[in-house]
Every structure is written in C-alpha cells, then in structure tokens.
Design an enzyme around this catalytic site. Structure first.
Site, PDB file in Angstrom:
ATOM      1  N   GLN A   1      35.659  40.324  50.801  1.00  0.00           N
ATOM      2  CA  GLN A   1      35.103  39.825  52.070  1.00  0.00           C
ATOM      3  C   GLN A   1      35.139  40.864  53.182  1.00  0.00           C
ATOM      4  OE1 GLN A   1      37.470  35.964  52.035  1.00  0.00           O
ATOM      5  NE2 GLN A   1      35.498  35.320  52.869  1.00  0.00           N
TER       6      GLN A   1
ATOM      7  N   HIS B   1      36.800  34.545  44.944  1.00  0.00           N
ATOM      8  CA  HIS B   1      36.130  35.710  45.555  1.00  0.00           C
ATOM      9  C   HIS B   1      36.313  36.977  44.701  1.00  0.00           C
ATOM     10  CE1 HIS B   1      34.523  34.216  49.299  1.00  0.00           C
ATOM     11  NE2 HIS B   1      35.669  33.704  49.671  1.00  0.00           N
TER      12      HIS B   1
ATOM     13  N   HIS C   1      40.187  29.149  45.928  1.00  0.00           N
ATOM     14  CA  HIS C   1      39.030  29.635  46.698  1.00  0.00           C
ATOM     15  C   HIS C   1      39.068  31.161  46.819  1.00  0.00           C
ATOM     16  CE1 HIS C   1      36.193  29.281  50.290  1.00  0.00           C
ATOM     17  NE2 HIS C   1      36.621  30.530  50.363  1.00  0.00           N
ATOM     18  N   GLU C   2      40.235  31.697  47.164  1.00  0.00           N
ATOM     19  CA  GLU C   2      40.333  33.152  47.375  1.00  0.00           C
ATOM     20  C   GLU C   2      40.226  33.919  46.053  1.00  0.00           C
ATOM     21  OE1 GLU C   2      39.937  34.238  50.247  1.00  0.00           O
ATOM     22  OE2 GLU C   2      40.352  32.358  51.273  1.00  0.00           O
TER      23      GLU C   2
ATOM     24  N   CYS D   1      34.260  28.950  54.633  1.00  0.00           N
ATOM     25  CA  CYS D   1      34.485  30.325  54.171  1.00  0.00           C
ATOM     26  C   CYS D   1      34.030  31.281  55.261  1.00  0.00           C
ATOM     27  CB  CYS D   1      33.679  30.560  52.890  1.00  0.00           C
ATOM     28  SG  CYS D   1      33.877  32.214  52.214  1.00  0.00           S
ATOM     29  N   LEU D   2      34.810  32.331  55.476  1.00  0.00           N
ATOM     30  CA  LEU D   2      34.417  33.312  56.500  1.00  0.00           C
ATOM     31  C   LEU D   2      33.082  33.967  56.150  1.00  0.00           C
ATOM     32  CD1 LEU D   2      37.853  35.057  57.207  1.00  0.00           C
ATOM     33  CD2 LEU D   2      36.760  33.220  58.508  1.00  0.00           C
TER      34      LEU D   2
ATOM     35  N   GLY E   1      42.513  32.154  54.726  1.00  0.00           N
ATOM     36  CA  GLY E   1      42.681  33.128  53.661  1.00  0.00           C
ATOM     37  C   GLY E   1      41.570  34.154  53.740  1.00  0.00           C
TER      38      GLY E   1
HETATM   39 ZN    ZN Z   1      35.868  32.338  51.216  1.00  0.00          ZN
END
Ligand code: ZN
Length: 190
Positions: free
Chosen positions: A58, A152, A148-149, A106-107, A53
C-alpha cells in the site's frame, strides 16, 4: 520518519505477490537500516491516514510487512484495542471454522465500505521487526484486520472477498443507510 503516498486501487503493485523480507537485512545493525526506516514510515503513514492497518504494497513496496494498531475511542466504541504490532513475513497457519461478517474499508479504496465474511479466528505466524518468531492466535476484530492486511501481500483487496456486491457502498451512503447509530460504525479504514 515520514508519511508515504498510498497506492490506490488500480496501482499494479496492489495485485502483485509481495516478496519475503530478508531477516538478516531486517536485523542488521546500523542507523540507516532501510527496512526499519520503511517500518517507521509505514507506522507514520497508517497513523496519519487513520488506518487500523497497513501493508507494504500500500506504500508501493513489494515486501511482506504489515502493521496493525487500533485504539478504542468514542467514535468506535465497539471494537477491542489492538496494540501497535509489526508482522514480517506473516502466514496464516490455521483458520477457525466459524465465520463472521464485518464492514471493511481500506486506505487503498478509501471511500468504500463492503461487507466481507471471513473466519472469526486465525493463527498467524510471523516475525517481529526484531526478527523474533511470533505465533498469534487472533479472533474477532484482530482476526479480520490481519486477514485483510495479509490479503494485500497476496495481491488481494477486500472487494475480492465479497460474495454480494450489493453490499458495497460509499462511506457516506453507508453511514446514512446501513448504520443505525453512530456507535455501530466500523473503523475508518482497515
Ligand atoms: Zn486494505
């Protein structure tokens, strides 16, 4: 379409509340719709980075857009597939009572894994990239990824949701000490 730079932890935009998307601008016709271009670039970036995701902050854009996608493969056989989906202005409108713990990555914190406990089921209301209203009742892995997304968009990252920081590990050490076998691995990074 192009791959964008990932904002990593420490970039202030990851701590901001993302701005709602103007649905008229999202659905305006014309070949150079900037929001549609951004969505395409976010998809490219997520796929290039092997993410499950991605959220607009991000890629350093303060906008309420998230994208999720997961295809089962031999490395991670235990999770259900998630078809490529774009959520614009998503909101969680219901949380299930039962919780489950999942090792998240997480990225923006690429080499870390942490055990996070979240509700197992959520209802998410959002708009598609075509501006159509969607109501998604998610459970299991999809519920984890969506929470999670959406975090953000609220200026939160997964470590904020951890209750025990002894369960935070570098990916390599996590693989060595916390997973019993290859098939127990979670996704590369949500
Ligand atoms: Zn993340």
């Amino acid at each position: 379409m192009s791959v964008l730079n990932i904002a990593r932890l420490g970039h202030p935009i990851l701590r901001e509340i993302a701005k709602p998307v103007d649905l008229k601008a999202l659905t305006a016709s014309g070949g150079d719709n900037e929001l549609q271009q951004l969505i395409d670039d976010m998809i490219d970036t997520m796929q290039e980075e092997d993410g499950v995701g991605i959220a607009a902050p991000q890629v350093a854009r303060s906008l309420q857009i998230i994208i999720v996608e997961y295809e089962e493969n031999e490395r991670y056989p235990s999770q259900d597939d998630i078809p490529l989906s774009v959520y614009v202005n998503p909101k969680i409108t219901h949380y299930g009572k039962e919780t489950a713990s999942f090792w998240e990555g997480c990225l923006s914190l690429k080499d870390l894994r942490g055990l996070v406990t979240r509700p197992q089921e959520v209802t998410v209301e959002a708009y598609s990239r075509e501006g159509k209203k969607m109501v998604v009742e998610a459970k299991g892995f999809l519920a984890v990824v969506l929470q999670h997304e959406i975090d953000h968009l609220l200026g939160k990252v997964f470590i904020d949701r951890m209750t025990d920081l002894t369960q935070l590990a570098w990916a390599k050490e996590w693989q060595t000490y916390w997973t019993e076998k290859e098939s127990d691995q979670g996704p590369e990074a949500i």
